[in-house]
Design a protein around this motif. Structure first.
Motif, PDB file in Angstrom:
ATOM      1  N   PHE A 310      49.130 -48.788 -11.837  1.00  0.00           N
ATOM      2  CA  PHE A 310      47.756 -48.582 -11.848  1.00  0.00           C
ATOM      3  C   PHE A 310      46.922 -48.883 -10.506  1.00  0.00           C
ATOM      4  O   PHE A 310      46.541 -48.374  -9.613  1.00  0.00           O
ATOM      5  CB  PHE A 310      46.784 -49.102 -12.930  1.00  0.00           C
ATOM      6  N   SER A 318      47.345 -42.567  -4.253  1.00  0.00           N
ATOM      7  CA  SER A 318      47.110 -41.900  -5.348  1.00  0.00           C
ATOM      8  C   SER A 318      47.119 -40.676  -5.441  1.00  0.00           C
ATOM      9  O   SER A 318      47.339 -39.957  -6.263  1.00  0.00           O
ATOM     10  CB  SER A 318      45.878 -42.501  -6.120  1.00  0.00           C
ATOM     11  N   SER A 320      48.631 -36.447  -3.784  1.00  0.00           N
ATOM     12  CA  SER A 320      49.745 -35.836  -3.373  1.00  0.00           C
ATOM     13  C   SER A 320      49.926 -35.784  -1.958  1.00  0.00           C
ATOM     14  O   SER A 320      48.720 -35.430  -1.432  1.00  0.00           O
ATOM     15  CB  SER A 320      50.066 -34.629  -4.291  1.00  0.00           C
TER      16      SER A 320
ATOM     17  N   LEU C 122      39.194 -38.886 -12.223  1.00  0.00           N
ATOM     18  CA  LEU C 122      40.726 -39.039 -12.719  1.00  0.00           C
ATOM     19  C   LEU C 122      41.591 -39.368 -11.432  1.00  0.00           C
ATOM     20  O   LEU C 122      42.615 -39.948 -11.523  1.00  0.00           O
ATOM     21  CB  LEU C 122      40.967 -37.454 -13.099  1.00  0.00           C
ATOM     22  N   ILE C 123      41.428 -38.452 -10.173  1.00  0.00           N
ATOM     23  CA  ILE C 123      42.248 -38.829  -9.013  1.00  0.00           C
ATOM     24  C   ILE C 123      42.069 -40.193  -8.516  1.00  0.00           C
ATOM     25  O   ILE C 123      43.230 -40.794  -8.117  1.00  0.00           O
ATOM     26  CB  ILE C 123      41.779 -37.874  -7.916  1.00  0.00           C
ATOM     27  N   THR C 124      40.865 -40.891  -8.504  1.00  0.00           N
ATOM     28  CA  THR C 124      40.722 -42.260  -7.761  1.00  0.00           C
ATOM     29  C   THR C 124      40.794 -43.231  -8.717  1.00  0.00           C
ATOM     30  O   THR C 124      41.532 -44.169  -8.493  1.00  0.00           O
ATOM     31  CB  THR C 124      39.541 -42.152  -7.191  1.00  0.00           C
ATOM     32  N   LYS C 125      40.242 -43.119 -10.006  1.00  0.00           N
ATOM     33  CA  LYS C 125      40.359 -44.195 -10.994  1.00  0.00           C
ATOM     34  C   LYS C 125      41.565 -44.486 -11.677  1.00  0.00           C
ATOM     35  O   LYS C 125      42.303 -45.434 -12.060  1.00  0.00           O
ATOM     36  CB  LYS C 125      39.192 -44.175 -11.753  1.00  0.00           C
ATOM     37  N   VAL C 126      42.272 -43.232 -11.980  1.00  0.00           N
ATOM     38  CA  VAL C 126      43.297 -43.222 -13.057  1.00  0.00           C
ATOM     39  C   VAL C 126      44.449 -42.968 -12.118  1.00  0.00           C
ATOM     40  O   VAL C 126      45.546 -43.686 -12.472  1.00  0.00           O
ATOM     41  CB  VAL C 126      43.546 -41.932 -14.023  1.00  0.00           C
ATOM     42  N   GLY C 127      44.549 -42.585 -10.831  1.00  0.00           N
ATOM     43  CA  GLY C 127      45.546 -42.592  -9.938  1.00  0.00           C
ATOM     44  C   GLY C 127      46.407 -41.257 -10.229  1.00  0.00           C
ATOM     45  O   GLY C 127      47.658 -41.244 -10.014  1.00  0.00           O
ATOM     46  N   ILE C 128      46.015 -40.140 -10.793  1.00  0.00           N
ATOM     47  CA  ILE C 128      47.056 -39.093 -11.008  1.00  0.00           C
ATOM     48  C   ILE C 128      46.553 -38.054  -9.755  1.00  0.00           C
ATOM     49  O   ILE C 128      45.465 -38.086  -9.167  1.00  0.00           O
ATOM     50  CB  ILE C 128      46.437 -38.187 -12.102  1.00  0.00           C
ATOM     51  N   SER C 129      47.914 -37.521  -9.249  1.00  0.00           N
ATOM     52  CA  SER C 129      47.845 -36.836  -7.905  1.00  0.00           C
ATOM     53  C   SER C 129      46.637 -35.548  -8.177  1.00  0.00           C
ATOM     54  O   SER C 129      46.505 -35.116  -9.386  1.00  0.00           O
ATOM     55  CB  SER C 129      49.119 -36.282  -7.515  1.00  0.00           C
ATOM     56  N   ALA C 130      46.105 -35.249  -7.087  1.00  0.00           N
ATOM     57  CA  ALA C 130      45.053 -34.027  -6.845  1.00  0.00           C
ATOM     58  C   ALA C 130      45.589 -32.962  -7.394  1.00  0.00           C
ATOM     59  O   ALA C 130      45.017 -32.247  -8.145  1.00  0.00           O
ATOM     60  CB  ALA C 130      44.329 -34.080  -5.612  1.00  0.00           C
ATOM     61  N   GLN C 218      37.897 -44.077  -1.920  1.00  0.00           N
ATOM     62  CA  GLN C 218      37.815 -43.744  -3.409  1.00  0.00           C
ATOM     63  C   GLN C 218      36.343 -42.813  -3.571  1.00  0.00           C
ATOM     64  O   GLN C 218      36.240 -41.667  -4.104  1.00  0.00           O
ATOM     65  CB  GLN C 218      37.789 -44.786  -4.392  1.00  0.00           C
ATOM     66  N   ARG C 219      35.469 -43.518  -3.134  1.00  0.00           N
ATOM     67  CA  ARG C 219      33.855 -42.874  -3.318  1.00  0.00           C
ATOM     68  C   ARG C 219      33.958 -41.739  -2.509  1.00  0.00           C
ATOM     69  O   ARG C 219      33.548 -40.782  -3.003  1.00  0.00           O
ATOM     70  CB  ARG C 219      33.054 -43.894  -2.597  1.00  0.00           C
ATOM     71  N   ILE C 221      36.261 -39.609  -1.954  1.00  0.00           N
ATOM     72  CA  ILE C 221      37.208 -38.645  -2.449  1.00  0.00           C
ATOM     73  C   ILE C 221      36.175 -38.087  -3.864  1.00  0.00           C
ATOM     74  O   ILE C 221      36.203 -36.926  -3.814  1.00  0.00           O
ATOM     75  CB  ILE C 221      38.362 -39.048  -3.067  1.00  0.00           C
TER      76      ILE C 221
END
Lengths: 320, 497, 349
Positions: A310, A318, A320, C122-130, C218-219, C221
């Motif tokens: 995380f 984070s 792609s 979801l992209i920044t805080k959970v870290g799943i790719s865009a 992050q902010r 994005i």
């Protein structure tokens, strides 16, 4: 065998999810666990699984193919129109070849014109759909009386349908290719570190052509199976198949970043989505909940996976 | 020693190569005898990499030719070069992290049986190769699970795995420890005794003189000299590399002011434990050590790039917390990263935008950027640091390494930082720019800035630092000041376990 | 002048042509297409027809402004098609029940921005790719709109005050085009004149370096995705108004058309480079091609092929140019700068 178990273990999380959801659905809707229904579930899973397996190779190599839906419908239409001339078996083979050629064109555009796979296959999607529309003049193609063609979607032995055999057969084949052929290892090498692969002398262009031809062929097969179910082919067939195929692969545990692939995972990913869709159907949940479930599943699966790394991932890489 | 009449196994004649707008090699001649170790040296950008890439078949030369065993040859791709018996060990890692060690060693040469990959044979052969090189790695491990040094050794094993006539090594010792370097050099020598020819590319002259039979120096894409190693001195080679003799300077007298930054018991990654220091105004504090010693982690932690835990961190006497680079910049701490390409450059942006990125929010009125202010400030720093560019709107990628580095420095200065963290400030920078950067640091420190310097070049500490702390495996092994700072004393501390 | 300086000079001249093509190539193509069509395509020069072309360009155009910002930052959003359908549907629901156009605009835009916010988080805080986040969201949002509409019946509403936005004109200039140009100006201003815009470019060209340089990655994005939502909402409102109706099946494949327009406009898919001007030009080019083919009585099917071909051709030019330069040999792209990285970038997505 040991390697097989390791591979299996890697995708264990999805196995457990499949079993748990299967049991829950079995409890909620007793009809779910009947043989006919399970075969139905597996047949539907196989449709996406076949093209998903092709997509697995593409994603393992660090690419993906957005043109599979268009290719599926194109191959279905071409194959249907060839039946009166070539007969059923040859026209099915012709359909697969057409798919492979479309894929090869994708590969050539990517390697020779150096267009990124995303854009190349996106353009091809529009172009191939357009060609299909021109070819069919926007109308449906029917195969009246050619029930022979139903062999593609009908039951083969023991009530098990042909698509299931196809999916399992292709999975075994690709599993073997991935593990025991140089082509397969080179796919992973390209996905893992492209410049290392090409500096080591891997003929990356050839590998790309091979990958995209295979993806095209699997897309064509899926397209023809879908067409054969209702003996109708048209240019609107399989819209959105590209995104479903990618979803199945990701859900199965193949990383979008390339270099790694799980064939079994893709099969299970397809099975999972098919099970849930079928279960919701049996529970009289309206059909339009299905898309929502696919999306939620995908995000959920990835969110769980991300929790491990995380901190680092959310800081630096984070995206792609 | 090499016999002059020995057969020439690889010849290069009139090699010229252009990149878009840049002549990387100009009419270079080079030859390699059988069983010879021929060192190729030169500064960054001298054309070494280009030449290796041509020999490896990765690049095709604009003009000139390769002669293998007496017959002219062209390589269309790396496979052709491999087939001609040339094996190249590249400087940057060329491994596929997801695949196993054995697979990486045999990539594109996988042993097969009935068209299938023969895993058992591949693992066995890989074990043999590794054993021959006295490398203790299980060939079945995936590369991503190895340490950096192990990966480097795997890379070398791959180069040696098939019976090459010619082995090209590009900076093979960059990530290796002293012991591993000695081991590697003895392997190289024994290979040469077996009749293999080696092109050894390095800028570490000490190593070069240990192994090389002959030395060729490139500068600005031109061959300057080719001499037997026994006939030249280290100073001759340096002179040929840089075009003039190096000035070995010592650090000028530093006038120390009060403590600016004070760190008590800093812990990073369970590796750095309880690191403490006080940094004075006008001081250059060096943090040294071999690769992986932890000096760099301290700097990254101070700039908020690593998770860390600290008992007390004060700046000008007031406590502060730094969780990310933004916090650090707000506290007027600047940072010049060691990996300029990865962590420093915004490659598609102009010189101006690269400088102003850290202060852009200070330059706005309501919510838009005041263009005149930005122009003025960036021009000031471009002039002050003598950045050579055609205009401040030029894309930074088109600048030379030294000028890129000055722009990154200008970014920190524009932030008006009081504490400057420098990590490898002269990596990939030519000699002229190096001297400029040194005198710039001197003048910054004179005007009251405090600098923490981390470097792998010991000379840099001697030239700049008035105090040096040497790390080994995460711990400070000793502190040196003033005249105590010598290469010998620093090496002694760095190698203490 | 030193050797190095000479080299830099030559280098920048060489790059100049690339830059010119990147910045003005598509705009030039549009102009040429208009000139040719003006003289050789019957009825094209009819002012009503030309006004219709620019009207058509606006519907994809507004969303493309937001997508340009996203792609410059190195991400993209595959959920804009579904977002379009859901927010347009909700907007029509609101306007058909309350008859308040203002409320409809607010609902349409806010719903789209909310989806953008969720994407960003979801992209920044959970870290799943865009890619995966927005792909997943596209399924979820599309599903939601089917659920809310209970199966997909479109809502219709044709009060004049509402349909004016998509069909009306001001001084003969189509309203959607005026809004498109306002959006484009806003987008240009954000990108070129604000610190936020600078952050967008920085993240797109080198995310790690941007972070090191103090950019609030992050902010930024999260804001990017909200902005994509905003502009998608505007497109949704215009399309709903233009068609008098919206259903959950609205404009399938919209996300890909939008991305195609942005990329055709010269914005680099990998991030770091791009312009709003290019995006405007690309949207106009698409609309013009469609119109010309229509006037030439080419059927709609040929149009699709033509559109795909244009995209492919425009994006091949750079690759072909490179190939000619290197005399037909393959090259590995990382050679020009001496790399000094000793770590893998690798790892999981």
């Amino acid at each position: 065998m040991k390697k097989f178990l390791v591979e299996f273990w890697k995708s264990y999380s999805i196995v457990i999810v499949v079993i748990v959801i299967g049991l829950v659905l079995g409890l909620l809707a007793p009809r779910f666990l009947t043989k006919d229904n399970l075969i139905n579930v597996m047949t539907n899973a196989s449709l996406v699984a076949i093209v998903g397996l092709g997509m697995t190779l593409a994603i393992a190599s660090g690419n993906f193919d957005l043109s599979v839906g268009a290719t599926a419908s194109f191959a279905g239409c071409i194959s249907f129109s060839l039946v009166p001339i070539l007969g059923v078996p040859l026209s099915i083979i012709a359909g697969v070849i057409v798919g492979a050629v479309v894929g090869l064109i994708n590969g050539l555009i990517i390697s020779e014109l150096r267009v990124p796979a995303f854009i190349a296959t996106l353009s091809m999607m529009t172009i191939v759909r357009g060609f299909t529309l021109i070819f069919t003049n926007g109308r449906d193609l029917y195969l009246f009386g050619q029930t022979e063609y139903k062999i593609l979607s009908g039951q083969l032995i023991l009530g098990i349908s042909t698509p299931i055999f196809f999916a399992i057969g292709i999975a075994l084949l690709f599993g073997f290719v991935k593990k025991y052929t140089r082509f397969g290892r080179h796919i992973l090498a390209m996905g893992g570190n492209l410049s290392a692969a090409s500096r080591s002398g891997v003929r990356t262009s050839f590998v790309l052509w091979g990958i995209f031809s295979i993806v095209g062929a699997t897309a064509a097969l899926t397209g023809m199976i879908i067409s054969s179910q209702v003996l109708t082919a048209n240019a609107r067939l399989a819209t959105g198949l590209e995104l479903s195929a990618i979803a199945v692969v990701i859900l199965g545990g193949t990383a979008l970043s390339g270099g790694q692939a799980t064939v079994i995972g893709t099969l299970l990913g397809a099975l999972l989505i098919s099970m849930i869709n079928n279960g919701l159907n049996l529970l009289n949940v309206p059909i339009f909940y299905q898309e929502l479930t696919v999306g939620a599943l995908m995000l959920g699966a990835l969110a769980v996976k991300m929790q491990k790394g995380f901190k680092i991932s959310s800081l630096l890489r984070s995206r792609s | 020693m090499i016999d002059e009449n020995n057969e020439i196994i690889l010849g290069v004649q009139g090699l010229t190569h252009h990149f878009p707008g840049i002549v990387a090699l100009k009419n270079v001649n080079f030859d390699l005898h059988k069983g010879e170790i021929h060192a190729l040296v030169g500064e960054n950008g001298a054309g070494k990499s280009t030449m290796i890439n041509i020999i490896a078949g990765v690049l095709q030369p604009s003009s000139g030719r390769l002669i293998i065993n007496g017959s002219p040859t062209t390589f269309q791709n790396p496979s052709d070069a491999q087939q001609a018996g040339i094996s190249v060990i590249f400087q940057e890692f060329n491994l596929v992290p997801q695949l196993s060690v054995a697979e990486n060693i045999f990539i594109n040469r996988e042993p097969t049986r009935f068209g299938m990959i023969d895993w058992k044979k591949m693992n066995e052969k890989a074990s043999e190769v590794l054993k021959r090189l006295k490398i203790d790695i299980d060939p079945r491990l995936t590369v991503s699970s190895l340490s950096i040094a192990q990966q480097q050794l795997t890379e070398i094993a791959r180069g040696l795995a098939f019976n090459a006539q010619v082995i090209v090594m590009d900076e093979p010792t960059a990530a290796l420890s002293e012991r591993e370097i000695d081991q590697l050099l003895s392997i190289v020598k024994s290979l040469a005794n077996e009749g293999v020819s080696v092109i050894y590319v390095s800028h570490k002259l000490e190593e070069v003189f240990k192994v090389a039979d002959r030395i060729t120096v490139l500068r600005d894409g031109v061959r300057i000299i080719t001499k037997n190693a026994s006939e030249v001195s280290e100073d001759d080679v340096i002179f040929a590399m840089v075009g003039r003799a190096l000035i070995h300077g010592r650090c000028p007298e530093r006038k120390l002011g009060p403590v600016v930054l004070s760190v008590k018991n800093l812990n990073v990654d369970n590796f750095i434990k309880d690191f403490s220091m006080d940094l004075h105004q006008g001081e250059v504090l060096g943090l040294g050590g071999l690769m992986g010693s932890g000096a760099n982690r301290v700097i990254e932690a101070l700039f908020g790039l690593r998770d860390s835990y600290v008992d007390e961190l004060t700046l000008d006497g007031s406590a502060l917390a730094i969780n990310n680079p933004r916090d650090a910049i707000h506290s007027r701490i600047g940072y010049v990263p060691n990996d300029r390409k990865k962590d420093g450059l915004l490659p598609d942006l102009s010189v101006k935008h690269n400088i102003s990125i850290g202060i852009i929010e200070r330059l706005k009125k309501v919510f838009w950027i005041v263009a005149e202010n930005e122009q003025e400030i960036t021009e000031t720093y471009v002039n002050k640091l003598n950045v050579r560019c055609t205009s401040i709107n030029q894309r930074i990628l088109n600048l030379s390494g030294g000028n890129q580095q000055k722009v990154i420095l200008a970014r920190s200065l524009a932030e008006e930082c009081n504490v400057l963290l420098l990590s490898e400030p002269t990596r990939g920078v030519d000699v002229g720019a190096k001297a400029e950067i040194y005198s710039l640091i001197d003048s910054l420190v004179d005007s009251g800035m405090a600098v923490i310097l981390q470097s792998s070049e010991l000379n840099e500490f001697i030239r700049l630092a008035n105090r040096v702390m040497i790390f080994s495996s995460g711990q400070v092994k000793g502190e040196l000041t003033g005249d105590q700072i010598t290469e010998e004393s620093m090496m002694a501390l760095a190698t203490r376990v | 002048m030193t050797v190095a300086e000479k080299q830099i000079k030559k280098f920048s001249v060489k790059l100049g042509w690339d830059l010119l093509w990147e910045r003005y190539g598509i705009a030039t193509v549009v102009l040429i297409a208009w000139v040719i069509a003006f003289f050789f395509v019957p009825n094209f020069r009819n002012p009503d027809n030309m006004l219709n072309v620019i009207r058509q360009s606006a519907f994809v155009g507004c969303a493309a402004v937001g997508m340009t910002i996203a792609i410059i930052s190195g991400t993209f959003d595959l959920s804009v098609g579904s977002t379009l359908a859901l927010s347009a549907y909700l907007g029509l629901m609101v306007v058909s029940t309350t008859e308040s156009v203002l409320l409809a605009i607010l609902v349409t835009v806010l719903v789209a921005m909310l989806i953008g916010l969720i994407n960003g988080l979801l992209i920044t805080k959970v870290g799943i790719s865009a890619f995966i986040t927005t792909l997943g969201m596209s399924f979820i949002v599309r599903g939601l709109s089917y659920i809310i509409s209970k199966g997909g019946e479109p809502v219709r509403y044709n009060a004049k005050a509402f349909i004016w936005w998509g069909n009306g004109s001001f001084l003969r200039i189509p309203i959607p085009f005026i809004i498109f140009i306002i959006c484009a100006l806003a987008g240009w201003f954000i990108l070129k004149k604000t610190p936020f815009g600078r952050y967008v470019f920085s993240i797109g060209t080198n995310e790690k370096a941007a972070k090191v340089a103090g950019v609030p990655v992050q902010r930024t994005i999260i804001f990017i995705f909200i902005i994509v939502g905003l502009f998608t909402g505007i497109s949704a409102f215009l399309i709903g108004s233009r068609l008098y109706s919206a259903g959950p099946g609205l404009e399938p494949g919209f996300e890909l058309s939008v991305i195609a327009a942005v990329v055709l406009g010269g914005t680099r898919l990998a991030g770091g480079r791009g312009s709003i001007l290019g995006t405007i030009a690309a949207c106009l080019l698409y609309a013009t091609m469609g119109n010309i083919l229509n006037l030439l009585h080419a059927d709609a099917f040929v149009q699709r092929v033509a559109v795909g071909m244009i995209l492919l051709l425009a994006l091949s030019i750079e690759g072909i140019r490179q190939r000619i330069f290197e005399h037909s040999s393959r090259r590995i792209t990382t050679l020009e700068i001496e790399p000094n990285s000793n770590e893998y970038q690798g790892g999981q997505a």
